[in-house]
Design a protein around this motif. Structure first.
Motif, PDB file in Angstrom:
ATOM      1  N   GLY A  32       3.227  29.500  19.405  1.00  0.00           N
ATOM      2  CA  GLY A  32       4.400  28.640  19.347  1.00  0.00           C
ATOM      3  C   GLY A  32       4.439  27.924  18.008  1.00  0.00           C
ATOM      4  O   GLY A  32       3.393  27.646  17.406  1.00  0.00           O
ATOM      5  N   PHE A  33       5.659  27.607  17.548  1.00  0.00           N
ATOM      6  CA  PHE A  33       5.823  27.046  16.218  1.00  0.00           C
ATOM      7  C   PHE A  33       6.789  25.860  16.235  1.00  0.00           C
ATOM      8  O   PHE A  33       7.708  25.803  17.053  1.00  0.00           O
ATOM      9  CB  PHE A  33       6.329  28.120  15.251  1.00  0.00           C
ATOM     10  N   ASP A  34       6.541  24.937  15.308  1.00  0.00           N
ATOM     11  CA  ASP A  34       7.432  23.794  15.134  1.00  0.00           C
ATOM     12  C   ASP A  34       8.524  24.093  14.112  1.00  0.00           C
ATOM     13  O   ASP A  34       9.534  23.389  14.050  1.00  0.00           O
ATOM     14  CB  ASP A  34       6.620  22.577  14.665  1.00  0.00           C
ATOM     15  N   LEU A  35       8.319  25.128  13.330  1.00  0.00           N
ATOM     16  CA  LEU A  35       9.289  25.554  12.327  1.00  0.00           C
ATOM     17  C   LEU A  35       9.163  27.055  12.133  1.00  0.00           C
ATOM     18  O   LEU A  35       8.054  27.576  12.004  1.00  0.00           O
ATOM     19  CB  LEU A  35       9.031  24.851  10.986  1.00  0.00           C
ATOM     20  N   VAL A  36      10.300  27.731  12.141  1.00  0.00           N
ATOM     21  CA  VAL A  36      10.352  29.135  11.732  1.00  0.00           C
ATOM     22  C   VAL A  36      11.399  29.227  10.637  1.00  0.00           C
ATOM     23  O   VAL A  36      12.529  28.751  10.811  1.00  0.00           O
ATOM     24  CB  VAL A  36      10.718  30.077  12.890  1.00  0.00           C
ATOM     25  N   CYS A  37      11.036  29.812   9.512  1.00  0.00           N
ATOM     26  CA  CYS A  37      12.014  29.979   8.435  1.00  0.00           C
ATOM     27  C   CYS A  37      12.150  31.453   8.079  1.00  0.00           C
ATOM     28  O   CYS A  37      11.168  32.199   8.070  1.00  0.00           O
ATOM     29  CB  CYS A  37      11.652  29.130   7.223  1.00  0.00           C
ATOM     30  N   ALA A  38      13.369  31.852   7.809  1.00  0.00           N
ATOM     31  CA  ALA A  38      13.684  33.226   7.407  1.00  0.00           C
ATOM     32  C   ALA A  38      14.652  33.130   6.238  1.00  0.00           C
ATOM     33  O   ALA A  38      15.849  32.894   6.437  1.00  0.00           O
ATOM     34  CB  ALA A  38      14.295  33.999   8.571  1.00  0.00           C
ATOM     35  N   HIS A  39      14.130  33.270   5.041  1.00  0.00           N
ATOM     36  CA  HIS A  39      14.956  33.190   3.846  1.00  0.00           C
ATOM     37  C   HIS A  39      15.270  34.591   3.338  1.00  0.00           C
ATOM     38  O   HIS A  39      14.360  35.357   2.997  1.00  0.00           O
ATOM     39  CB  HIS A  39      14.235  32.402   2.743  1.00  0.00           C
ATOM     40  N   PRO A  48       9.513  22.835  21.865  1.00  0.00           N
ATOM     41  CA  PRO A  48      10.582  21.838  21.986  1.00  0.00           C
ATOM     42  C   PRO A  48      10.654  20.961  20.748  1.00  0.00           C
ATOM     43  O   PRO A  48       9.634  20.506  20.234  1.00  0.00           O
ATOM     44  CB  PRO A  48      10.182  21.049  23.233  1.00  0.00           C
ATOM     45  N   ASP A  49      11.848  20.767  20.241  1.00  0.00           N
ATOM     46  CA  ASP A  49      12.163  20.015  19.037  1.00  0.00           C
ATOM     47  C   ASP A  49      11.818  20.785  17.767  1.00  0.00           C
ATOM     48  O   ASP A  49      11.933  20.246  16.664  1.00  0.00           O
ATOM     49  CB  ASP A  49      11.483  18.638  19.004  1.00  0.00           C
ATOM     50  N   GLY A  50      11.417  22.049  17.904  1.00  0.00           N
ATOM     51  CA  GLY A  50      11.175  22.895  16.735  1.00  0.00           C
ATOM     52  C   GLY A  50      12.481  23.418  16.165  1.00  0.00           C
ATOM     53  O   GLY A  50      13.512  23.445  16.836  1.00  0.00           O
ATOM     54  N   ARG A  51      12.418  23.852  14.910  1.00  0.00           N
ATOM     55  CA  ARG A  51      13.630  24.279  14.212  1.00  0.00           C
ATOM     56  C   ARG A  51      13.486  25.678  13.634  1.00  0.00           C
ATOM     57  O   ARG A  51      12.426  26.044  13.109  1.00  0.00           O
ATOM     58  CB  ARG A  51      13.973  23.287  13.093  1.00  0.00           C
ATOM     59  N   LEU A  52      14.576  26.414  13.699  1.00  0.00           N
ATOM     60  CA  LEU A  52      14.701  27.721  13.064  1.00  0.00           C
ATOM     61  C   LEU A  52      15.667  27.582  11.902  1.00  0.00           C
ATOM     62  O   LEU A  52      16.830  27.206  12.090  1.00  0.00           O
ATOM     63  CB  LEU A  52      15.221  28.756  14.065  1.00  0.00           C
ATOM     64  N   LEU A  53      15.191  27.861  10.689  1.00  0.00           N
ATOM     65  CA  LEU A  53      16.012  27.799   9.491  1.00  0.00           C
ATOM     66  C   LEU A  53      16.244  29.219   8.985  1.00  0.00           C
ATOM     67  O   LEU A  53      15.296  29.925   8.634  1.00  0.00           O
ATOM     68  CB  LEU A  53      15.319  26.962   8.406  1.00  0.00           C
TER      69      LEU A  53
END
Length: 208
Positions: free
Chosen positions: A103-110, A133-138
């Motif tokens: 599980g992750f608090d942030l996932v980024c895909a640039h 919960p409260d994690g973000r996908l950017l």
């Protein structure tokens, strides 16, 4: 497309580049993440590793993945050379076939674009489901074609952030779109060339 095709293509792309010594992070990552409490981050399509290294320096523990073994091996060595080997795990994944565990608090895909087949909607849905919960996908995509882009097709279309969000098909009771816009910026390409480009930015938070 086979895994071998993707690995061969992206290995050749990275092998043709001089290995980065201290790659820069994407500006939209630093803008979005600055101020968030560090946790566990997943960098999809890590490339040269600028985002992963920056996150590690901010106190995040980063799992950085790429289909290219060349990119993964270079990043692992670079993280160690910068004293960040304990904060950066570099893994090779063909996202058609496997997705990092945990599980992750942030996932980024640039700029997770490729001339080969990729079911991005499925990949991004897996990313959203990997959020705590409260994690973000950017998700930051190209919204225009730079003069140095490998894809100069004049008929290429760039889905809007809202269209990308719709393609993922997330339940609004669990995930909330916090940002969906198309900022413009001056980008620097090979040889110091500059051009004004558009980015498509989508930020999704897991609320439950």
């Amino acid at each position: 497309m086979s895994t071998t095709d993707a690995v061969t293509f992206w290995d050749s792309v990275h092998a043709a580049r001089t290995a980065a010594v201290d790659p820069r992070p994407n500006a939209l990552l630093t803008e979005t993440v600055t101020g968030l409490p560090p946790g566990d981050a997943l960098d999809l399509g890590c490339g040269d590793g600028g985002d992963a290294l920056w996150l590690a320096r901010q106190g995040w523990h980063v799992t950085a993945v790429d289909v290219s073994a060349v990119a993964v091996e270079r990043l692992a060595a670079l993280a160690r050379s910068h004293g960040l080997g304990g904060r950066v795990i570099a893994e090779r994944h063909d996202l058609h076939e496997s997705f990092p565990q945990g599980g992750f608090d942030l996932v980024c895909a640039h700029y997770l674009h490729t001339p080969l087949d990729l079911d991005r909607a499925t990949v991004l849905r897996s990313a959203a489901c990997a959020l705590r919960p409260d994690g973000r996908l950017l998700v930051v995509d190209h919204g225009s074609t730079a003069p140095w882009s490998w894809n100069q097709d004049p008929d290429v279309t760039y889905p809007s952030p809202r269209e990308v969000a719709a393609s993922i098909g997330l339940d609004a009771a669990t995930w909330t779109v916090e940002r969906a816009d198309a900022p413009r910026r001056t980008a620097t390409g090979p040889g110091g060339r500059t051009a004004e480009v558009t980015d498509h930015v989508l930020l999704i938070r897991r609320t439950a």
